[in-house]
Every structure is written in structure tokens, then in C-alpha cells.
Design a protein around this motif. Structure first.
Motif, PDB file in Angstrom:
ATOM      1  N   GLN A 161       0.722  -1.453  -0.092  1.00 28.74           N
ATOM      2  CA  GLN A 161      -0.159   0.289   0.101  1.00 28.74           C
ATOM      3  C   GLN A 161       0.670   1.292  -0.239  1.00 28.74           C
ATOM      4  O   GLN A 161       0.269   1.993  -0.503  1.00 28.74           O
ATOM      5  CB  GLN A 161      -1.193  -0.312   1.280  1.00 28.74           C
ATOM      6  N   MET A 162       1.370   1.344   0.299  1.00 28.77           N
ATOM      7  CA  MET A 162       3.126   2.184   0.349  1.00 28.77           C
ATOM      8  C   MET A 162       4.040   2.478  -0.670  1.00 28.77           C
ATOM      9  O   MET A 162       3.659   3.715  -1.122  1.00 28.77           O
ATOM     10  CB  MET A 162       4.210   2.075   2.334  1.00 28.77           C
ATOM     11  N   ASN A 163       4.344   1.547  -1.251  1.00 32.86           N
ATOM     12  CA  ASN A 163       4.901   1.352  -2.662  1.00 32.86           C
ATOM     13  C   ASN A 163       4.728   0.010  -2.830  1.00 32.86           C
ATOM     14  O   ASN A 163       5.686  -0.746  -3.176  1.00 32.86           O
ATOM     15  CB  ASN A 163       6.144   1.509  -1.574  1.00 32.86           C
ATOM     16  N   PRO A 164       3.638   0.649  -4.191  1.00 37.64           N
ATOM     17  CA  PRO A 164       2.852  -0.790  -5.137  1.00 37.64           C
ATOM     18  C   PRO A 164       4.311  -1.294  -5.688  1.00 37.64           C
ATOM     19  O   PRO A 164       4.373  -3.084  -6.402  1.00 37.64           O
ATOM     20  CB  PRO A 164       2.320  -0.419  -5.837  1.00 37.64           C
ATOM     21  N   ASN A 165       5.409  -0.727  -6.000  1.00 37.88           N
ATOM     22  CA  ASN A 165       6.874  -1.060  -6.952  1.00 37.88           C
ATOM     23  C   ASN A 165       7.519  -1.920  -5.780  1.00 37.88           C
ATOM     24  O   ASN A 165       8.638  -1.986  -6.729  1.00 37.88           O
ATOM     25  CB  ASN A 165       7.414   0.127  -7.440  1.00 37.88           C
ATOM     26  N   LEU A 166       7.721  -2.080  -4.415  1.00 35.73           N
ATOM     27  CA  LEU A 166       8.099  -3.189  -4.556  1.00 35.73           C
ATOM     28  C   LEU A 166       7.932  -4.244  -4.612  1.00 35.73           C
ATOM     29  O   LEU A 166       6.883  -4.819  -4.259  1.00 35.73           O
ATOM     30  CB  LEU A 166       8.346  -2.733  -2.326  1.00 35.73           C
ATOM     31  N   THR A 167       8.533  -5.582  -4.405  1.00 42.64           N
ATOM     32  CA  THR A 167       8.881  -7.072  -4.776  1.00 42.64           C
ATOM     33  C   THR A 167       8.759  -8.071  -3.314  1.00 42.64           C
ATOM     34  O   THR A 167       9.476  -6.752  -2.669  1.00 42.64           O
ATOM     35  CB  THR A 167       9.371  -7.620  -5.846  1.00 42.64           C
ATOM     36  N   ALA A 168       7.467  -8.029  -3.009  1.00 47.96           N
ATOM     37  CA  ALA A 168       7.516  -8.706  -1.900  1.00 47.96           C
ATOM     38  C   ALA A 168       6.843 -10.449  -2.246  1.00 47.96           C
ATOM     39  O   ALA A 168       6.274 -10.642  -2.980  1.00 47.96           O
ATOM     40  CB  ALA A 168       6.116  -7.697  -1.477  1.00 47.96           C
ATOM     41  N   SER A 169       7.435 -11.137  -1.331  1.00 44.71           N
ATOM     42  CA  SER A 169       6.614 -13.032  -0.836  1.00 44.71           C
ATOM     43  C   SER A 169       6.370 -12.842   0.321  1.00 44.71           C
ATOM     44  O   SER A 169       7.210 -12.335   1.441  1.00 44.71           O
ATOM     45  CB  SER A 169       7.722 -13.348  -1.457  1.00 44.71           C
ATOM     46  N   LEU A 170       5.159 -13.900   0.123  1.00 41.42           N
ATOM     47  CA  LEU A 170       4.605 -14.666   1.650  1.00 41.42           C
ATOM     48  C   LEU A 170       6.080 -15.783   2.341  1.00 41.42           C
ATOM     49  O   LEU A 170       6.020 -16.771   1.288  1.00 41.42           O
ATOM     50  CB  LEU A 170       2.379 -14.541   1.435  1.00 41.42           C
ATOM     51  N   ILE A 171       6.288 -15.490   3.100  1.00 39.41           N
ATOM     52  CA  ILE A 171       6.820 -16.789   3.347  1.00 39.41           C
ATOM     53  C   ILE A 171       5.836 -18.377   4.400  1.00 39.41           C
ATOM     54  O   ILE A 171       4.810 -17.357   4.768  1.00 39.41           O
ATOM     55  CB  ILE A 171       8.017 -16.871   4.326  1.00 39.41           C
ATOM     56  N   TYR A 172       5.630 -18.801   4.063  1.00 35.93           N
ATOM     57  CA  TYR A 172       4.898 -19.367   4.508  1.00 35.93           C
ATOM     58  C   TYR A 172       5.385 -21.471   4.814  1.00 35.93           C
ATOM     59  O   TYR A 172       6.611 -21.788   4.442  1.00 35.93           O
ATOM     60  CB  TYR A 172       3.508 -19.966   3.849  1.00 35.93           C
ATOM     61  N   VAL A 173       4.821 -22.076   6.028  1.00 35.60           N
ATOM     62  CA  VAL A 173       5.357 -23.318   6.436  1.00 35.60           C
ATOM     63  C   VAL A 173       4.544 -23.977   6.072  1.00 35.60           C
ATOM     64  O   VAL A 173       3.310 -24.061   6.586  1.00 35.60           O
ATOM     65  CB  VAL A 173       6.045 -23.202   7.326  1.00 35.60           C
ATOM     66  N   GLY A 174       4.618 -24.837   5.466  1.00 38.74           N
ATOM     67  CA  GLY A 174       3.173 -26.162   5.478  1.00 38.74           C
ATOM     68  C   GLY A 174       3.033 -26.585   3.601  1.00 38.74           C
ATOM     69  O   GLY A 174       3.303 -26.112   2.869  1.00 38.74           O
ATOM     70  N   ARG A 175       2.082 -27.800   4.064  1.00 40.29           N
ATOM     71  CA  ARG A 175       1.738 -28.419   2.856  1.00 40.29           C
ATOM     72  C   ARG A 175      -0.211 -27.777   2.999  1.00 40.29           C
ATOM     73  O   ARG A 175      -0.793 -28.056   3.290  1.00 40.29           O
ATOM     74  CB  ARG A 175       1.858 -29.708   2.875  1.00 40.29           C
TER      75      ARG A 175
END
Length: 244
Positions: A161-175
């Protein structure tokens, strides 16, 4: 915006986990220098917010293991934290190393190597961490030289929301039957599953949906990950890794 996808880069990108944490104390300048010298395309690091709202590099929830001091980063001011020795726990030759500030790390890395910045939230969830990180990135003009990662979807949503030009990734653990359902309304660019739960089907599902698959964790079967065509390869020692 930093491009993570293998199909655009021509090969998986090499990520130095906490710099090169097998070679030098994690999240310190010697570790980052070793990671860069070892050929990393990105250097992964962890940031937390100090009591006086400085963004500092440190991974653990508690300070004790690496410094001998009880308490969390958010309980202390930056000057005090930077007086602590974060090198001796690793090896006496690194005695006296201090925690870098993100401001210093951005200045060091600019136009030299990209950074993968993990926002460390929990048990303190303070949106000011995300705000200061984005501000610092913008001040250094490095929107296209960083990737923001986190387990915290709220944090990633604030960042975008602050800067849409930043690349972002969600970390998660599990199947998960449908890992894409984890994205929700957060406009991330990648997903970062734990490698010990990862399958080929999951890699292909993520990539077919247009996201980069950037696995993390501490279990890395490199031949398998390369065969599966993941977008990044993470290692504790970039200098010892070979794509062959």
C-alpha cells in the motif's frame, strides 16, 4: 520493481541466507561481504525495530543466545544494541562485531547487490517497522534493488500500500491444498514456501499463476530444486554453491 522470476532472469537467482551464515556471524557485514564475494545475486537479512524506532539487523526473538543479554530488540535503544558483541558466539575471531542498521546496509549494497529484507514481526507487531523500512528504501532510491519478505501478511499488505513498486513475497511453512489461497487480497509478487514441505506440483502451481517460487528454510536438496525450476536458490554459503 525487482524481478524474481526465472523465466525473465534466465536462471535461478542465488540468495545468500543471512549473508553467508556458515562463513561469518549472520546479519553482519563480514557475512554480507562473504555472500557477495561468493556470487550471491541477493543477500537475505532480517530487520527489527528498536525502542527508539531504528531499523536494525537481527534475526532472533531473544538476544540471549548471541549476546548473553535477556530481552528483545524492541526493548532497547539502537545505541545500546550496537554496543553488544554479536560476533563472539560464532567464533572469537569475530569478537566486537555490532549489529548493522538497515540504513547502513542499504548504503553498502546500493548498485552492488540486491537485498532480500525479512520483516521480523512477532511477538511484537508494530507497523512502524514496515513504515520505516519502506521510507529507508525510498530514501536510498532502491525500490528496484530489494525484495520484501515476511510471514506476516498484514506487514506485506502495508508495504504494498505504501509502495506498490516494491517486490514482496509471503513466507509460509506447511503443505496446503491450495497455497494460492494464502495470498488473499495481498498483492504479492512471489511465494516463499519452506523447502521441506515443497513439491514439484506446488512449484508449478505457483509459477503458472504468475508468481515467483522462492523457497526458504534450512533444508535444501539443490539438485531437486534446480530440476523443479524454482526461481531462487538459497544457501548459507554462496561461495560453496554451484549450479552445475
Amino acid at each position: 520493481m525487482f524481478e524474481l522470476r526465472r523465466e525473465r532472469n534466465g536462471r535461478p537467482l542465488l540468495v545468500g541466507h543471512r549473508g553467508a551464515m556458515e562463513v561469518a556471524p549472520e546479519n553482519t557485514l563480514p557475512a554480507f561481504e562473504a555472500g557477495l564475494a561468493g556470487g550471491a545475486d541477493l543477500l537475505e537479512l532480517d530487520v527489527q525495530l528498536t525502542a527508539d524506532e531504528q531499523v536494525i539487523l537481527f534475526h532472533d526473538t531473544d538476544l540471549q543466545y548471541k549476546t548473553g543479554i535477556r530481552g528483545q530488540i524492541g526493548h532497547f535503544a539502537a545505541d545500546y544494541l550496537r554496543s553488544l558483541d554479536v560476533g563472539s558466539y560464532f567464533d572469537p575471531q569475530f569478537a566486537g562485531l555490532q549489529m548493522p542498521l538497515l540504513d547502513e546496509m542499504l548504503a553498502w549494497a546500493k548498485d552492488r547487490v540486491a537485498l532480500m529484507i525479512e520483516l521480523k514481526h512477532g511477538p511484537i507487531f508494530d507497523p512502524r517497522l514496515d513504515q520505516h523500512v519502506v521510507r529507508l528504501i525510498e530514501q536510498h532510491g532502491m525500490e528496484d534493488q530489494v525484495v520484501i519478505i515476511s510471514f506476516d501478511q498484514f506487514a506485506l499488505r502495508r508495504v504494498k500500500q505504501m509502495n506498490p513498486n516494491l517486490t514482496a513475497s509471503l513466507i509460509y511453512v506447511g503443505r496446503f491444498c491450495d497455497p494460492l489461497a494464502l495470498i488473499g487480497d495481498v498483492p504479492v509478487n512471489a511465494l516463499s514456501p519452506a523447502t521441506d514441505f515443497l513439491t514439484l506440483d506446488e512449484v508449478k502451481l505457483i509459477q503458472k499463476a504468475g508468481y515467483a517460487c522462492t523457497p526458504g528454510g534450512f533444508y535444501w536438496d539443490y539438485p531437486t530444486l534446480l530440476e523443479w525450476g524454482v526461481d531462487t536458490i538459497s544457501t548459507n554459503n554462496p561461495g560453496a554453491f554451484s549450479f552445475q
